[in-house]
Design a protein around this motif. Structure first.
Motif, PDB file in Angstrom:
ATOM      1  N   HIS A  97      -1.506   8.105  -6.792  1.00  0.00           N
ATOM      2  CA  HIS A  97      -2.640   8.999  -6.949  1.00  0.00           C
ATOM      3  C   HIS A  97      -2.996   9.031  -8.438  1.00  0.00           C
ATOM      4  O   HIS A  97      -2.129   8.868  -9.294  1.00  0.00           O
ATOM      5  CB  HIS A  97      -2.304  10.408  -6.451  1.00  0.00           C
ATOM      6  N   TYR A 114       0.820  -1.205   0.000  1.00  0.00           N
ATOM      7  CA  TYR A 114       0.000   0.000   0.000  1.00  0.00           C
ATOM      8  C   TYR A 114       0.858   1.260   0.000  1.00  0.00           C
ATOM      9  O   TYR A 114       0.404   2.329  -0.430  1.00  0.00           O
ATOM     10  CB  TYR A 114      -0.937  -0.004   1.202  1.00  0.00           C
ATOM     11  N   TYR A 161     -10.346   2.216   1.601  1.00  0.00           N
ATOM     12  CA  TYR A 161     -10.738   2.321   2.997  1.00  0.00           C
ATOM     13  C   TYR A 161     -12.117   2.952   3.195  1.00  0.00           C
ATOM     14  O   TYR A 161     -12.471   3.308   4.315  1.00  0.00           O
ATOM     15  CB  TYR A 161      -9.673   3.096   3.785  1.00  0.00           C
ATOM     16  N   ARG A 162     -12.866   3.038   2.118  1.00  0.00           N
ATOM     17  CA  ARG A 162     -14.226   3.574   2.224  1.00  0.00           C
ATOM     18  C   ARG A 162     -15.253   2.509   1.852  1.00  0.00           C
ATOM     19  O   ARG A 162     -15.024   1.704   0.948  1.00  0.00           O
ATOM     20  CB  ARG A 162     -14.404   4.791   1.306  1.00  0.00           C
ATOM     21  N   GLU A 182      -6.803  11.959  -7.182  1.00  0.00           N
ATOM     22  CA  GLU A 182      -7.452  11.173  -6.142  1.00  0.00           C
ATOM     23  C   GLU A 182      -6.496  10.097  -5.651  1.00  0.00           C
ATOM     24  O   GLU A 182      -5.670   9.580  -6.402  1.00  0.00           O
ATOM     25  CB  GLU A 182      -8.734  10.527  -6.682  1.00  0.00           C
ATOM     26  N   ASP A 183      -6.641   9.753  -4.370  1.00  0.00           N
ATOM     27  CA  ASP A 183      -5.793   8.752  -3.744  1.00  0.00           C
ATOM     28  C   ASP A 183      -6.456   7.384  -3.874  1.00  0.00           C
ATOM     29  O   ASP A 183      -7.512   7.129  -3.289  1.00  0.00           O
ATOM     30  CB  ASP A 183      -5.603   9.107  -2.267  1.00  0.00           C
ATOM     31  N   GLN A 219     -19.759   5.412   1.376  1.00  0.00           N
ATOM     32  CA  GLN A 219     -18.526   6.193   1.301  1.00  0.00           C
ATOM     33  C   GLN A 219     -17.977   6.570   2.671  1.00  0.00           C
ATOM     34  O   GLN A 219     -17.076   7.396   2.798  1.00  0.00           O
ATOM     35  CB  GLN A 219     -18.705   7.446   0.432  1.00  0.00           C
ATOM     36  N   ASP A 240      -7.223   5.661  -0.655  1.00  0.00           N
ATOM     37  CA  ASP A 240      -8.412   6.147   0.026  1.00  0.00           C
ATOM     38  C   ASP A 240      -9.651   5.371  -0.422  1.00  0.00           C
ATOM     39  O   ASP A 240     -10.556   5.115   0.376  1.00  0.00           O
ATOM     40  CB  ASP A 240      -8.596   7.643  -0.246  1.00  0.00           C
ATOM     41  N   TRP A 241      -9.682   4.991  -1.707  1.00  0.00           N
ATOM     42  CA  TRP A 241     -10.813   4.209  -2.207  1.00  0.00           C
ATOM     43  C   TRP A 241     -10.963   2.907  -1.430  1.00  0.00           C
ATOM     44  O   TRP A 241     -12.075   2.431  -1.183  1.00  0.00           O
ATOM     45  CB  TRP A 241     -10.626   3.872  -3.690  1.00  0.00           C
ATOM     46  N   TYR A 286     -15.663   5.910   5.890  1.00  0.00           N
ATOM     47  CA  TYR A 286     -14.457   5.138   6.153  1.00  0.00           C
ATOM     48  C   TYR A 286     -14.851   3.866   6.894  1.00  0.00           C
ATOM     49  O   TYR A 286     -15.834   3.836   7.638  1.00  0.00           O
ATOM     50  CB  TYR A 286     -13.466   5.947   6.988  1.00  0.00           C
TER      51      TYR A 286
END
Length: 395
Positions: free
Chosen positions: A125, A120, A149-150, A142-143, A155, A146-147, A157
């Motif tokens: 990005h 990870y 962990y949602r 966009e990260d 949406q 982050d996708w 977390y």
């Protein structure tokens, strides 16, 4: 007649903390390192394998979309050995073992290498609007991490879904903090005793123009105190109960096991250590995805006519401490038979490797203690639960 599926020769890399020791190691190199170690520990030749199953949730490098094929060849398997990539959220590593076992039971394979990993720290990005142009104004990056962990539905977390579980079933913060402390203490003891070192194959990592030997899990905070945990602020919700100290760590690493038909294994000289008895997967409400282990374990035990008291050891992934508290309360699982060597909170949680790491831990525990059965279980982002029952062959 269904084939009997056995496990042996587990090996993993040390797990690296996010952005630290493993960030310069491509995922396929990291995974190939653990895969080669598992092959070496098995005593088999690369030509003895007829399938490779690779588990990973994200694709940090150019070659990871074809990760199974790339890792298999990097690990020394012949080009004739086919590869399969699998993804099942947090249960991805466990799914690799199950998928290999399914092929064996169907007679499609005799000896497979299964496992995977994550890096990870290397996730890029991205600009999702660049391909067809942006009429005016800046492009937004966009990260991709982050996708992951949602929740794909709300949406939120994943930590917010843990807050939902705590709220719905009235779990308080103090027991979560206590579980986090216990996880760190148990991981520290397992490091000092050498228990975790038995799983780990050291790896050379880049440093200062050269390399250094990396051989111990990097994430555990073994000196943390209860007072320090009490001081942490809620990580996901104002006034919430879930903190960094009661959540799994973002870590990098890889882990593998040999999965084989028992008769073929013994014919080829592989010493089986455990067998896969059964497994289950269930769906649960995504907003309380951490409830997943409860129905998954319940279904698994019911299918086998077993009770919690018949199980010698449980590995239940510590995505969040509330997940373990919920399984403990709902199923009556004893704390002194669960996660005795740390878990996701202390060791970390790279989903492509986690289920394999947990299975290796359970296998070693049963062999050391003379136990018979272990259950490996976890919740999955998006609202699922998985559980697998293994029986030791080293009693």
């Amino acid at each position: 007649m269904a084939q009997e599926t056995v496990l042996a020769a587990g090996a993993r890399t040390p797990f690296g903390d996010f952005g630290k020791s493993l960030r310069e190691v491509p995922l396929t190199d990291l995974a190939a390192h653990a895969a080669r170690a598992s092959i070496a520990r098995s005593g088999l030749k690369p030509g003895d394998f007829d399938h490779f199953v690779f588990s990973s949730t994200l694709f940090p490098d150019r070659d990871t979309l074809f990760g199974g094929r790339v890792v298999g060849i990097k690990a020394g398997l012949p080009e004739e050995v086919p590869a399969l990539n699998v993804i099942r959220a947090c249960g991805t590593g466990l799914q690799a073992l199950i998928s290999a076992g399914q092929q064996i039971k169907e007679g499609q394979s005799e000896v497979a290498l299964a496992g995977g990993g994550e890096n990870y720290s290397r996730m890029p990005h991205v600009v999702t609007t660049a391909r067809y142009g942006t009429r005016r104004g800046p492009l937004t990056m966009e990260d991709q991490l982050d996708w992951a962990y949602r929740c794909p539905f709300s949406q939120e977390y994943m930590g917010e879904t843990a807050e939902n579980l705590a709220e719905e079933f009235q779990y308080e913060r103090e027991p979560m903090d206590d579980w986090g402390l216990m996880s760190q203490q148990r991981a520290g003891a397992a490091i000092r005793s050498g228990f975790l070192a038995r799983q780990i194959v050291p790896i050379e990592v880049p440093e200062g123009g050269g390399t250094r030997r990396f051989d111990t899990d990097e994430f555990p905070r073994t000196e943390v105190t209860r007072e320090k945990l009490r001081q942490l602020k809620p990580a996901f919700r104002d006034g919430g109960k879930v903190t960094a100290g009661s959540s799994s760590g973002v870590t990098d690493g890889a882990a593998f096991l040999v999965v084989a038909d028992r008769a073929a294994a013994e014919r080829k000289g592989l010493a089986p250590e455990a067998r896969i008895v059964d497994w289950t997967a269930v769906g649960v409400p995504p907003r309380i995805m951490g409830s997943g282990p409860v129905p998954a374990i319940r279904k698994l035990l019911d299918r086998q006519g077993l009770k919690v008291g018949d199980i010698d050891y449980f590995e239940i992934n510590e995505a969040f401490a509330v997940v373990n508290l919920h399984a403990e309360r709902q199923l009556g699982i004893p704390r002194d038979a669960t996660n005795l060597y740390g878990g996701g909170i202390s060791i970390g949680h790279p989903p492509g490797a986690t289920g394999v790491r947990m299975t290796i831990t359970a296998m070693h525990h049963l062999a050391d203690t003379g136990g018979r059965y272990a259950v490996i279980s976890m919740c999955l982002g998006g609202g699922q639960g998985m559980a697998m029952l293994i029986e030791s062959l080293r009693r």
